[in-house]
Design an enzyme around this catalytic site. Sequence first.
Site, mmCIF file in Angstrom:
data_model
loop_
_atom_site.group_PDB
_atom_site.id
_atom_site.type_symbol
_atom_site.label_atom_id
_atom_site.label_comp_id
_atom_site.label_asym_id
_atom_site.label_seq_id
_atom_site.Cartn_x
_atom_site.Cartn_y
_atom_site.Cartn_z
ATOM 1 N N TYR A 148 27.419 60.311 -50.339
ATOM 2 C CA TYR A 148 26.172 59.578 -50.596
ATOM 3 C C TYR A 148 25.206 59.633 -49.411
ATOM 4 C CZ TYR A 148 28.766 55.424 -48.737
ATOM 5 O OH TYR A 148 29.500 54.547 -47.995
ATOM 6 N N LYS A 163 25.203 56.672 -42.800
ATOM 7 C CA LYS A 163 25.861 57.985 -42.974
ATOM 8 C C LYS A 163 24.817 59.102 -42.993
ATOM 9 C CE LYS A 163 30.263 56.599 -43.706
ATOM 10 N NZ LYS A 163 31.358 56.880 -42.763
HETATM 11 C C1 HXC Z 1 27.310 40.473 -47.745
HETATM 12 C C2 HXC Z 1 28.316 40.433 -45.659
HETATM 13 C C3 HXC Z 1 29.566 40.822 -46.225
HETATM 14 C C4 HXC Z 1 29.615 41.029 -47.640
HETATM 15 C C5 HXC Z 1 29.820 40.597 -44.077
HETATM 16 N N1 HXC Z 1 28.542 40.301 -44.348
HETATM 17 N N2 HXC Z 1 30.475 40.919 -45.207
HETATM 18 N N3 HXC Z 1 27.212 40.267 -46.403
HETATM 19 N N4 HXC Z 1 28.471 40.853 -48.345
HETATM 20 N N5 HXC Z 1 30.742 41.393 -48.253
HETATM 21 C C6 HXC Z 1 27.524 39.866 -43.383
HETATM 22 C C7 HXC Z 1 27.889 38.555 -42.758
HETATM 23 O O1 HXC Z 1 27.509 37.456 -43.573
HETATM 24 C C8 HXC Z 1 27.092 38.609 -41.456
HETATM 25 O O2 HXC Z 1 25.722 38.320 -41.662
HETATM 26 C C9 HXC Z 1 27.168 40.078 -41.080
HETATM 27 O O3 HXC Z 1 27.454 40.799 -42.296
HETATM 28 C C10 HXC Z 1 28.248 40.351 -40.079
HETATM 29 O O4 HXC Z 1 29.462 39.878 -40.615
HETATM 30 P P1 HXC Z 1 30.770 39.697 -39.726
HETATM 31 O O5 HXC Z 1 31.908 39.384 -40.627
HETATM 32 O O6 HXC Z 1 30.487 38.771 -38.586
HETATM 33 O O7 HXC Z 1 30.899 41.151 -39.100
HETATM 34 P P2 HXC Z 1 32.133 41.836 -38.466
HETATM 35 O O8 HXC Z 1 33.268 40.888 -38.269
HETATM 36 O O9 HXC Z 1 31.616 42.580 -37.320
HETATM 37 O O10 HXC Z 1 32.595 42.854 -39.643
HETATM 38 C C11 HXC Z 1 31.881 44.021 -39.915
HETATM 39 C C12 HXC Z 1 31.973 44.392 -41.400
HETATM 40 C C13 HXC Z 1 33.437 44.386 -41.877
HETATM 41 C C14 HXC Z 1 31.333 45.749 -41.583
HETATM 42 C C15 HXC Z 1 31.193 43.347 -42.180
HETATM 43 O O11 HXC Z 1 33.490 44.715 -43.272
HETATM 44 C C16 HXC Z 1 34.297 45.330 -41.109
HETATM 45 O O12 HXC Z 1 34.702 45.037 -39.979
HETATM 46 N N6 HXC Z 1 34.661 46.483 -41.670
HETATM 47 C C17 HXC Z 1 35.454 47.507 -40.961
HETATM 48 C C18 HXC Z 1 36.336 48.286 -41.872
HETATM 49 C C19 HXC Z 1 35.669 48.812 -43.094
HETATM 50 O O13 HXC Z 1 34.700 48.262 -43.600
HETATM 51 N N7 HXC Z 1 36.212 49.874 -43.636
HETATM 52 C C20 HXC Z 1 35.711 50.439 -44.882
HETATM 53 C C21 HXC Z 1 34.943 51.635 -44.608
HETATM 54 S S1 HXC Z 1 34.882 52.483 -46.100
HETATM 55 P P3 HXC Z 1 25.090 36.844 -41.358
HETATM 56 O O14 HXC Z 1 23.639 37.000 -41.645
HETATM 57 O O15 HXC Z 1 25.799 35.915 -42.294
HETATM 58 O O16 HXC Z 1 25.397 36.569 -39.922
HETATM 59 C C22 HXC Z 1 33.719 53.610 -46.039
HETATM 60 C C23 HXC Z 1 33.916 54.655 -47.094
HETATM 61 C C24 HXC Z 1 32.669 55.022 -47.774
HETATM 62 O O17 HXC Z 1 32.873 53.630 -45.223
HETATM 63 C C25 HXC Z 1 32.856 56.193 -48.766
HETATM 64 C C26 HXC Z 1 33.368 55.790 -50.101
HETATM 65 C C27 HXC Z 1 33.400 56.933 -51.069
#
Ligand code: HXC
Length: 283
Positions: A148, A163
Site C-alpha cells: 500500500y 511506508k
Molecule cells: C486510534 C490510537 C490507537 C488506535 C494508539 N493511538 N492506538 N489511536 N486507534 N488503535 C493513539 C493514542 O491514543 C495516542 O494519541 C497515540 O496514538 C500514541 O499512542 P501510544 O499508545 O502512547 O503510543 P506508543 O505506546 O508509542 O505505541 C505506538 C503504536 C503501537 C504505533 C500506537 O501500536 C505500537 O507500539 N505498535 C508497534 C508494533 C506494531 O504496531 N506492529 C504492527 C506493524 S504491522 P493521543 O492523542 O491519545 O495521545 C505493519 C504491517 C502493515 O506495519 C502491512 C500489512 C499488509
Amino acid sequence: MFAHDLLAGKVIVVTGGGTGLGRSMALRFAELGARVAVLGRRPEPLAEVVQAIAAGGGDALAINADVRDAARVNAAVEEVLAHFGAIHVLVNNAAGNFLALTETLSPNAFNAVVGIVLNGTFHCTSAVGKHMIARGTGGCILNIVATYAWTGAAYVVPSVCAKAGVLAMTRALAVEWGRYRIRLNAIAPGPFPTEGAWSRLMLPGMDEEGRRRNPTGRFGDPTELANLAAYLVSDAAGYINGECVTIDGGEWLMGQSFNALTLLPPEQFQAMVAALRPPKPSA
Ligand code: HXC
C-alpha cells in the site's frame, strides 16, 4: 536453497528484531553465518532471539532502543560497532500500525506511527549510513515497506504515508549513496500472520477473507520473507539497487478489473461467459 555461509563475515542490524518478521529474518541471517544485532524497545523478546541464535551456534547482540529517538539510535549504533567492529547491513523493519477512521486520529496518533516507520527508518539509516560512508567499504540497507506504499489503503493512513516515504527514501538514497557502494532496496510484504500485525489489524472474518482473495489461497510464511531478505542483503544481489520486491502471493494485483472473477468456480465463470456470447448466426 543457500550456501550455509552465504552471509558469513557480515554484521547485520535488524530493527524490531525481537518479534515477528524481524525475528524470523534475524534467525535466518544468523543461520547463514551473519553476526546479528537485534534492536527493539522491549528487552525480553530481544533476549529470547539472542538466546535462540546462541543455541544454534551463532553470535548475536540485543540492543534496547526506540527508533524514534535519534540520539538513542546513534548511541545504539556505537554499541554495535564497539561489540562487532563494523555494520555491513541494516534492515529497517521496526513498524507501528493500527486501524482507525482517519477523521478520528489525533496528531499524536499520526505521529506515533510515522515516528516509528518514517522517522525511525531515517534515524537508523542516517546513523548506519554515516558509518558505512566513513568506513568506505560499502554496505546494504533493506527497508520493509508494504504494497500500500503505492496503492494507499483505507483506515491505515499514518502507515500508508510513512511506508510511501520510506519507499521514496529507498530510491533516493540508492542513487545518492551509490558512489559509496551502499545498496538500498525494499521488500513489500503482503499478509504474513505475525502477532504484532494480526492483533492490531485483523478484524473478525478478515482472516478467512484474506486467504480467499489471495491468488495463492494462503498467507505468507515468514521463512519465505526471510529467504528473500537474505538474498537481497547478500553479495549475490550486488547489482540490485533501488528495487522494491513484492512478496504477497499476487494479492495487490487483485484490485484490477476482472481479477475478482477468479473468486468464482471455473464452471460458474464459464457458464456466465457463455451466456454473454451472442448466438452464432444461422447459416
Ligand atoms: C486510534 C490510537 C490507537 C488506535 C494508539 N493511538 N492506538 N489511536 N486507534 N488503535 C493513539 C493514542 O491514543 C495516542 O494519541 C497515540 O496514538 C500514541 O499512542 P501510544 O499508545 O502512547 O503510543 P506508543 O505506546 O508509542 O505505541 C505506538 C503504536 C503501537 C504505533 C500506537 O501500536 C505500537 O507500539 N505498535 C508497534 C508494533 C506494531 O504496531 N506492529 C504492527 C506493524 S504491522 P493521543 O492523542 O491519545 O495521545 C505493519 C504491517 C502493515 O506495519 C502491512 C500489512 C499488509
